[in-house]
Design an enzyme around this catalytic site. Structure first.
Site, PDB file in Angstrom:
ATOM      1  N   ASP A   1     -10.928  -8.774   7.550  1.00 35.94           N
ATOM      2  CA  ASP A   1     -12.374  -8.530   7.202  1.00 35.94           C
ATOM      3  C   ASP A   1     -13.042  -9.885   7.022  1.00 35.94           C
ATOM      4  OD1 ASP A   1     -12.406  -5.615   7.322  1.00 35.94           O
ATOM      5  OD2 ASP A   1     -13.291  -5.498   5.322  1.00 35.94           O
TER       6      ASP A   1
ATOM      7  N   TYR B   1       0.841  -1.252  -0.112  1.00 29.92           N
ATOM      8  CA  TYR B   1       0.065   0.013   0.036  1.00 29.92           C
ATOM      9  C   TYR B   1       0.784   1.328  -0.071  1.00 29.92           C
ATOM     10  CZ  TYR B   1      -3.994  -3.003   1.209  1.00 29.92           C
ATOM     11  OH  TYR B   1      -4.850  -3.965   1.141  1.00 29.92           O
TER      12      TYR B   1
ATOM     13  N   LYS C   1       3.502 -15.235   2.007  1.00 28.17           N
ATOM     14  CA  LYS C   1       3.590 -16.096   0.723  1.00 28.17           C
ATOM     15  C   LYS C   1       4.818 -16.280   0.219  1.00 28.17           C
ATOM     16  CE  LYS C   1       1.028 -17.498  -2.739  1.00 28.17           C
ATOM     17  NZ  LYS C   1       0.295 -18.600  -2.973  1.00 28.17           N
TER      18      LYS C   1
ATOM     19  N   ASP D   1      -5.307  -6.952   5.657  1.00 31.50           N
ATOM     20  CA  ASP D   1      -6.510  -6.066   5.293  1.00 31.50           C
ATOM     21  C   ASP D   1      -7.838  -6.982   5.077  1.00 31.50           C
ATOM     22  OD1 ASP D   1      -8.309  -4.255   4.495  1.00 31.50           O
ATOM     23  OD2 ASP D   1      -7.168  -3.532   2.811  1.00 31.50           O
TER      24      ASP D   1
ATOM     25  N   ASP E   1      -3.068 -18.003   1.208  1.00 34.68           N
ATOM     26  CA  ASP E   1      -4.322 -18.633   0.562  1.00 34.68           C
ATOM     27  C   ASP E   1      -4.782 -19.859   1.526  1.00 34.68           C
ATOM     28  OD1 ASP E   1      -1.706 -19.720  -0.109  1.00 34.68           O
ATOM     29  OD2 ASP E   1      -2.095 -20.487  -2.148  1.00 34.68           O
TER      30      ASP E   1
END
Ligand code: NAD
Length: 371
Positions: A259, A145, A199, A255, A231
């Site tokens: 959620d 980001y 990852k 992020d 994943d």
């Protein structure tokens, strides 16, 4: 006892309604534990624009700088935001600015599904296992980001001019270490299990992230560390969420997973969050807000669930002021009121025997009374 200085920024939509209940509960805590709270309210978001022409008025920012913690509601109104240039819209101009101003690098989102609210969880009961009680620790100021280069450019493609967008994922070892320490410390205070999410099979960042976390684990022998690719972590959260205690994630993975995890609590109205800066002895500057937004569909009707805001205040007592007992008293009061059957609309089901539907203020009164 020192005075604890708190800036209360309610913001827009349901913000003022749920903040009112959190302040009621904080005053009950103040009386029970003999604390001295100096809570000062100030406008932010559209409330700031309407009062002083800016989503983060100078006076509000100055108040935050004089305070040890910010208890925040939420900002932004979908019907008004589009009228402003992007950088002046409340979420950017207030939220992102505050995060940056106070170096809030660690985002903590505890997700707990009380057994009484099993019906509100989107997972079937057998998937809920022994019960969901996990904490997502997300790095908040690095990674994709914020990395540079970051832009969209025009280049020559095989059949003419095309556009190319570039984002860059960057982490340094100190950035990984400081967020990993927050996660190890949290795991140590909870059930002692830390799941590192990365990852490492594809990303250089993932390899470095995993190396640093693994190295730090030697300093926390009481914490069991495991690694999951992101994943798989996303899948495991849906299949067997009860296996998790603390999850550690870089910014973008956090992020998304935070959620996903919040959905397990049955309602955004149940999920608090803390964003923390560097520790300074026993205290730490922090920013505390519900996971949800301004919920304009509920605003002004006394129907929003104030629990996320109230639990955010509990996180503030714990992380900014080191008042673990007071924080636990708030969490226990919420639990007692849920166990007694009080429900705002978002967690109410007519099929649940013995539950009583209440409004925002009645829920807040009951929790304050249970302190
Ligand atoms: P939202 O979180 O406001 O609402 C999503 C859904 O969750 C709605 O159905 C809402 O009714 C429900 N909900 C949220 N909080 C609740 C509560 N306390 N009790 C009961 N139900 C609750 O998300 P949205 O609708 O996408 O966004 C609305 C506005 O809020 C937008 O302007 C958005 O930009 C802003 N927003 C602000 C923040 C923030 O300030 N941190 C975060 C998210 C969204």
């Amino acid at each position: 006892m020192n005075t604890l200085k708190i800036a209360a920024l309610a913001g827009d939509g349901i913000g003022p309604e749920v903040m009112r209940e959190a302040l009621k509960v904080l005053h009950a805590v103040e009386r029970r534990f003999g604390l001295r709270l100096e809570i000062t309210e100030a406008p932010v978001g559209w409330a700031g624009i309407d009062a002083a022409g800016s989503a983060l008025p100078e006076e509000t920012l100055a108040l935050c700088k004089r305070s040890q913690a910010i208890l925040f509601g939420s900002v932004g109104l979908p019907d008004r935001d589009p009228a402003l240039p992007k950088e002046q819209r409340p979420e950017r101009a207030a939220l992102l600015r505050l995060r940056k101003e106070f170096g809030l690098f660690a985002n903590l989102r505890p997700v707990r599904l009380p057994p009484e609210l099993a019906h509100a969880c989107p997972l079937r009961p057998e998937r809920q296992g022994e019960g969901i009680d996990l904490l997502v620790v997300r790095e908040l100021v690095g990674g994709m980001y914020f990395g540079h280069p970051k832009h969209t450019e025009e280049i020559q493609g095989p059949q003419g001019r095309i556009q190319r967008a570039i984002d860059t994922m960057v982490y340094t070892t100190p950035e990984i270490e400081r967020i990993a320490r927050v996660a190890f410390d949290a795991a140590r205070r909870r059930r002692g299990k830390l799941t590192n999410v990365d990852k490492a099979n594809v990303l250089e960042n993932g390899v470095l992230w995993r190396e640093v976390v693994t190295r730090l684990a030697a300093e926390y022998p009481e914490v069991r560390l495991e690694h999951l690719f992101v994943d798989n972590a996303a899948m495991q959260l849906m299949l067997r969420p009860a296996q998790f205690d603390v999850l550690l994630c870089e910014n973008m993975f956090g992020d998304i997973l935070s959620d996903e995890a919040a959905a397990l609590a049955g309602s955004l109205g149940m999920v608090p969050s803390a964003s923390l800066g560097e520790a300074c002895g026993r205290t730490r500057f922090g920013f505390y807000e519900p996971a949800g937004g301004t919920a304009p569909d509920l605003a002004g009707r006394n129907v929003a669930n104030p629990i996320a805001q109230i639990l955010s205040a509990a996180l503030m007592l714990r992380f900014s002021f080191g008042l673990d007992e007071a924080a636990q008293a708030v969490e226990a009061a919420v639990q007692r009121v849920i166990a007694a059957g009080l429900r705002t609309g978002d967690i109410y089901s007519a099929a649940e025997g013995g539950a009583r539907r209440v409004g925002t203020s009645e829920m807040g009164d009951a929790i304050a009374a249970a302190i």
